[in-house]
Write an enzyme that holds these catalytic residues in place. Structure first.
Site, PDB file in Angstrom:
ATOM      1  N   GLY A 267     -20.009 -70.745  -5.029  1.00  0.00           N
ATOM      2  CA  GLY A 267     -19.769 -70.146  -3.726  1.00  0.00           C
ATOM      3  C   GLY A 267     -20.751 -69.074  -3.298  1.00  0.00           C
ATOM      4  O   GLY A 267     -21.965 -69.178  -3.502  1.00  0.00           O
TER       5      GLY A 267
ATOM      6  N   SER B 152     -14.493 -58.426   3.282  1.00  0.00           N
ATOM      7  CA  SER B 152     -14.103 -59.580   4.085  1.00  0.00           C
ATOM      8  C   SER B 152     -13.600 -59.096   5.436  1.00  0.00           C
ATOM      9  O   SER B 152     -13.173 -57.938   5.585  1.00  0.00           O
ATOM     10  CB  SER B 152     -12.993 -60.349   3.365  1.00  0.00           C
ATOM     11  OG  SER B 152     -12.315 -61.232   4.231  1.00  0.00           O
TER      12      SER B 152
ATOM     13  N   TYR C  90      -4.384 -59.874  -0.402  1.00  0.00           N
ATOM     14  CA  TYR C  90      -5.840 -60.043  -0.403  1.00  0.00           C
ATOM     15  C   TYR C  90      -6.490 -59.059   0.563  1.00  0.00           C
ATOM     16  O   TYR C  90      -7.461 -58.375   0.225  1.00  0.00           O
ATOM     17  CB  TYR C  90      -6.187 -61.475  -0.013  1.00  0.00           C
ATOM     18  CG  TYR C  90      -7.666 -61.719   0.218  1.00  0.00           C
ATOM     19  CD1 TYR C  90      -8.547 -61.819  -0.858  1.00  0.00           C
ATOM     20  CD2 TYR C  90      -8.179 -61.860   1.508  1.00  0.00           C
ATOM     21  CE1 TYR C  90      -9.908 -62.036  -0.650  1.00  0.00           C
ATOM     22  CE2 TYR C  90      -9.531 -62.089   1.723  1.00  0.00           C
ATOM     23  CZ  TYR C  90     -10.389 -62.176   0.648  1.00  0.00           C
ATOM     24  OH  TYR C  90     -11.723 -62.389   0.853  1.00  0.00           O
TER      25      TYR C  90
END
Length: 264
Positions: A18, A141, A154
């Site tokens: 990834g 993120s 998360y």
């Protein structure tokens, strides 16, 4: 711009696949001596081979260790005692009903996504400060800013990384070491493909499934497609370079315009 990281050693955590694999490849292509990290010997060896093939560099090695544990971190630090560039990319994600996340899962997400980064920063930052040069990059993120209802555990960890980055940047003030976070948007990786399928099903061809995911679950994206890992890597390689010497304590966005804000 010419980015030359010759003579610099870079450790990229969670880099057998990834985004981490793309970052490791980009850093090696820029001339850095790159260390690939993962939990298993076979996966790490495969990552090393892929980075070598993708970058044309033989200066790529591996360090096996589960960085979510003290023992795994110690093993990596023993194998790689000094680095100039630390990229904390390791992370896990998954969907869960907000009220169904128990204490153990909250702890697991924090230990993998946040504490693993803190341990390595604590270990490597003093040496960077002494040498007067270093780069620490924490992969955050869009979920750090726009907390997803389907995975708030998360999102919490990624918000924490923004605070960790800003705080350690203050600790490194005036030393020649920069600390930044990179806010990655929805990115096309194997794990995200599984996540997309989990949400929209397996019936549609991938291009249609991706489009439906973006329209239904990530409608704020101005890019209107998943970001490729190499696009995240481009930002990381720049921030790891001498060219980014005046950028520290920041949260740099490679989110496809997903976060609807001028500032993070």
């Amino acid at each position: 711009m010419q980015i030359d990281l010759s003579g610099r050693t870079a450790l990229v955590t969670g880099s057998t696949q990834g985004i981490g694999l793309a970052i490791a490849t980009g850093l090696a292509r820029a001339g850095a001596s790159v260390v690939v990290n993962g939990r298993g010997e076979e996966r790490v060896a495969g990552g090393v081979r892929t980075v070598r093939a993708g970058s044309g560099s033989d200066d790529v090695t591996g360090a096996v260790g589960d960085l979510a544990t003290e023992q795994g971190s110690a093993a990596v630090l023993k194998a790689v005692p000094t680095v100039d560039v630390l990229v904390n990319n390791l992370g896990i994600f998954g969907t869960a009903a907000a009220l169904g996340i128990d204490d153990a899962e909250w702890r697991r997400y924090f230990e993998v996504n946040v504490l693993s980064a803190i341990r390595l920063i604590r270990a490597y930052l003093p040496g960077m400060k002494e040498r007067g040069w270093g780069r620490i990059l924490n992969l955050a993120s869009d979920s750090a800013v726009v907390i997803p209802a389907e995975m708030i555990h998360y999102g919490m960890t990624k918000t924490s990384l923004l605070a960790v980055s800003r705080g350690f940047a203050k600790d490194a003030a005036g030393t020649g070491v920069t600390v930044n976070s990179v806010i990655a948007g929805p990115t096309h990786t194997g794990g995200v493909e599984e996540f997309v399928r989990e949400l929209v099903g397996n019936e549609l061809p991938w291009d249609q499934a991706q489009h439906e995911f973006m329209v239904k679950y990530r409608p704020q994206s101005l890019l209107q497609r998943l970001i490729e890992p190499e696009e995240i890597a481009n930002m990381v390689v720049y921030l790891a370079s001498p060219l980014a010497s005046a950028t520290t304590g920041g949260a740099l966005r490679v989110d496809g315009g997903y976060v609807d804000s001028i500032l993070p």
